[in-house]
Design an enzyme around this catalytic site. Structure first.
Site, PDB file in Angstrom:
ATOM      1  N   GLY A   9      61.930  -0.771  29.710  1.00 47.06           N
ATOM      2  CA  GLY A   9      63.332  -0.665  29.348  1.00 47.06           C
ATOM      3  C   GLY A   9      63.621  -1.089  27.911  1.00 47.06           C
TER       4      GLY A   9
ATOM      5  N   ASN B  16      61.204   5.649  39.097  1.00 50.37           N
ATOM      6  CA  ASN B  16      61.752   4.432  39.705  1.00 50.37           C
ATOM      7  C   ASN B  16      63.210   4.312  39.253  1.00 50.37           C
ATOM      8  OD1 ASN B  16      62.437   1.855  40.516  1.00 50.37           O
ATOM      9  ND2 ASN B  16      61.093   0.827  39.034  1.00 50.37           N
ATOM     10  N   TRP B  17      64.119   4.567  40.183  1.00 44.63           N
ATOM     11  CA  TRP B  17      65.542   4.585  39.806  1.00 44.63           C
ATOM     12  C   TRP B  17      66.159   3.195  39.692  1.00 44.63           C
ATOM     13  CZ3 TRP B  17      68.145   9.098  43.031  1.00 44.63           C
ATOM     14  CH2 TRP B  17      67.664  10.325  42.539  1.00 44.63           C
ATOM     15  N   LYS B  18      65.444   2.174  40.150  1.00 48.30           N
ATOM     16  CA  LYS B  18      65.991   0.811  40.106  1.00 48.30           C
ATOM     17  C   LYS B  18      67.381   0.797  40.763  1.00 48.30           C
ATOM     18  CE  LYS B  18      63.094   0.038  36.154  1.00 48.30           C
ATOM     19  NZ  LYS B  18      62.824  -0.656  34.914  1.00 48.30           N
TER      20      LYS B  18
ATOM     21  N   SER C 135      58.775   2.489  29.331  1.00 46.52           N
ATOM     22  CA  SER C 135      59.333   3.394  28.317  1.00 46.52           C
ATOM     23  C   SER C 135      58.574   4.716  28.196  1.00 46.52           C
ATOM     24  CB  SER C 135      59.430   2.690  26.961  1.00 46.52           C
ATOM     25  OG  SER C 135      60.300   1.574  27.054  1.00 46.52           O
TER      26      SER C 135
ATOM     27  N   HIS D  27      56.896  -4.915  41.547  1.00 48.86           N
ATOM     28  CA  HIS D  27      57.433  -4.528  40.231  1.00 48.86           C
ATOM     29  C   HIS D  27      57.752  -5.787  39.422  1.00 48.86           C
ATOM     30  CE1 HIS D  27      60.136  -2.968  37.156  1.00 48.86           C
ATOM     31  NE2 HIS D  27      59.524  -1.814  37.349  1.00 48.86           N
TER      32      HIS D  27
ATOM     33  N   GLY E 121      60.964   4.710  34.519  1.00 52.88           N
ATOM     34  CA  GLY E 121      62.253   4.122  34.863  1.00 52.88           C
ATOM     35  C   GLY E 121      63.381   4.943  34.280  1.00 52.88           C
ATOM     36  N   GLY E 122      63.921   4.489  33.150  1.00 50.40           N
ATOM     37  CA  GLY E 122      65.092   5.112  32.519  1.00 50.40           C
ATOM     38  C   GLY E 122      65.048   6.637  32.453  1.00 50.40           C
TER      39      GLY E 122
ATOM     40  N   GLU F 143      52.251  -2.046  34.115  1.00 50.44           N
ATOM     41  CA  GLU F 143      53.534  -2.034  33.418  1.00 50.44           C
ATOM     42  C   GLU F 143      53.679  -3.304  32.589  1.00 50.44           C
ATOM     43  OE1 GLU F 143      56.478   0.777  35.486  1.00 50.44           O
ATOM     44  OE2 GLU F 143      56.705  -1.203  36.365  1.00 50.44           O
TER      45      GLU F 143
ATOM     46  N   GLU G 151      60.162  -6.589  37.678  1.00 54.53           N
ATOM     47  CA  GLU G 151      61.519  -7.126  37.847  1.00 54.53           C
ATOM     48  C   GLU G 151      61.606  -7.954  39.131  1.00 54.53           C
ATOM     49  OE1 GLU G 151      63.522  -3.389  37.256  1.00 54.53           O
ATOM     50  OE2 GLU G 151      62.954  -3.484  35.132  1.00 54.53           O
TER      51      GLU G 151
HETATM   52  P1  PGA Z   1      61.284   2.145  31.917  1.00 50.96           P
HETATM   53  O1  PGA Z   1      60.933   1.419  33.302  1.00 50.96           O
HETATM   54  O2  PGA Z   1      60.624   3.506  31.952  1.00 50.96           O
HETATM   55  O3  PGA Z   1      62.773   2.251  31.879  1.00 50.96           O
HETATM   56  O4  PGA Z   1      60.723   1.303  30.819  1.00 50.96           O
HETATM   57  C1  PGA Z   1      59.675   1.530  33.893  1.00 50.96           C
HETATM   58  C2  PGA Z   1      59.606   0.712  35.167  1.00 50.96           C
HETATM   59  O5  PGA Z   1      60.094  -0.428  35.177  1.00 50.96           O
HETATM   60  O6  PGA Z   1      59.082   1.171  36.207  1.00 50.96           O
END
Ligand code: PGA
Length: 250
Positions: free
Chosen positions: A173, A9-11, A213, A95, A234-235, A167, A97
């Site tokens: 993050g 997930n590149w956000k 993470s 998600h 994500g990251g 999640e 966020e």
């Molecule tokens: P993260 O994000 O791996 O940077 O913690 C995961 C996500 O929000 O899908």
């Protein structure tokens, strides 16, 4: 019996040029991977370029969100058919966020999921509790509620196009991954919730991904858990060095 799935997930990261560069590095690195499905979710503006780069490879492209109406006066929104047209096979829905910052609720998650499957996209539906909810001892009831409200009333064939991503908000993050034990116990709880709604066959087939993470050095222990069928990353999915090593966790 459940095929693993590793999704990035590149956000809100990467331009079109950066997307093309990333795929130039990713594709040769995952050439021989057969043990899992691979999904990348770039921002809307880079979807078509990503789909072009992924064409004929093992990588599927996902959106990060979608709107439920087929078209209309909904400024700023994107319809399922537009995502399919851009080359998407998946979309992420709900998600944390989106839930935290953009007013996403279980009812909109349900509508988006229904519209996505009807329009030919597979859905990765996200659930997860906040730190305050976990500290208050309500993590299980929060997540059960998200599953019950967001995923009720689907047919067996629709459900074959849905995966759940657990999640925990406190792990996203933050570098604070849920331990495999914490993740596994919530995954088991999610599977039990699906069993209560839909029965044994569907609950046994449902893929449940962990997110928060996920890194090259913790993926193996997470994937060793019975009820963890993949990861939403994500990251670490932004780096052409770390994402392939997560994909090649075995
Ligand atoms: P993260 O994000 O791996 O940077 O913690 C995961 C996500 O929000 O899908």
């Amino acid at each position: 019996m459940r095929r693993p799935i590793i999704a990035g997930n590149w956000k809100m990261f990467k331009t079109i040029a950066e997307t093309r560069q990333f795929f130039d590095a990713l594709i040769p690195a995952i050439q021989d991977v057969e043990h899992c499905d691979i999904v990348v979710a770039p921002p809307f503006t880079a979807l078509a370029a990503a789909a072009e780069e992924a064409d004929g490879t093992r990588v599927s492209i996902s959106a990060q969100d979608v709107y439920w109406e087929p078209q209309g006066a909904f400024t700023g929104e994107i319809a399922v058919r537009m995502l399919v047209d851009a080359g998407c096979a998946f979309t992420i829905i709900g998600h944390s966020e989106r839930r935290q910052y953009f007013g996403e609720i279980d009812q909109t998650v349900e509508k988006k999921t229904r519209a996505s499957i009807k329009g030919g996209l597979d859905a990765i539906v996200c659930v997860g509790e906040s730190l305050a909810e976990r500290d208050a001892g309500s993590a299980i009831s929060i997540v059960r509620g998200q599953v019950q409200n967001g995923l009720a009333g689907f047919s067996e064939s629709e459900l074959s196009h849905i995966s759940v991503a657990y999640e925990p908000v406190w792990a996203i993050g933050t570098g604070r991954t849920a331990t495999p034990e914490i993740a596994e116990s919530m995954h088991a709880e999610i599977r039990k919730t699906i069993l209560e709604i839909y029965g044994e066959k569907i609950s046994a087939a449902m893929r449940i991904l962990y997110g928060g993470s996920v890194k090259p050095d913790n993926i193996k222990a997470l994937m060793a858990c019975e009820n963890i069928d993949g990861a939403l990353v994500g990251g670490a999915s932004l780096e052409p060095a770390s994402f392939p090593s997560i994909i090649k966790y075995r």
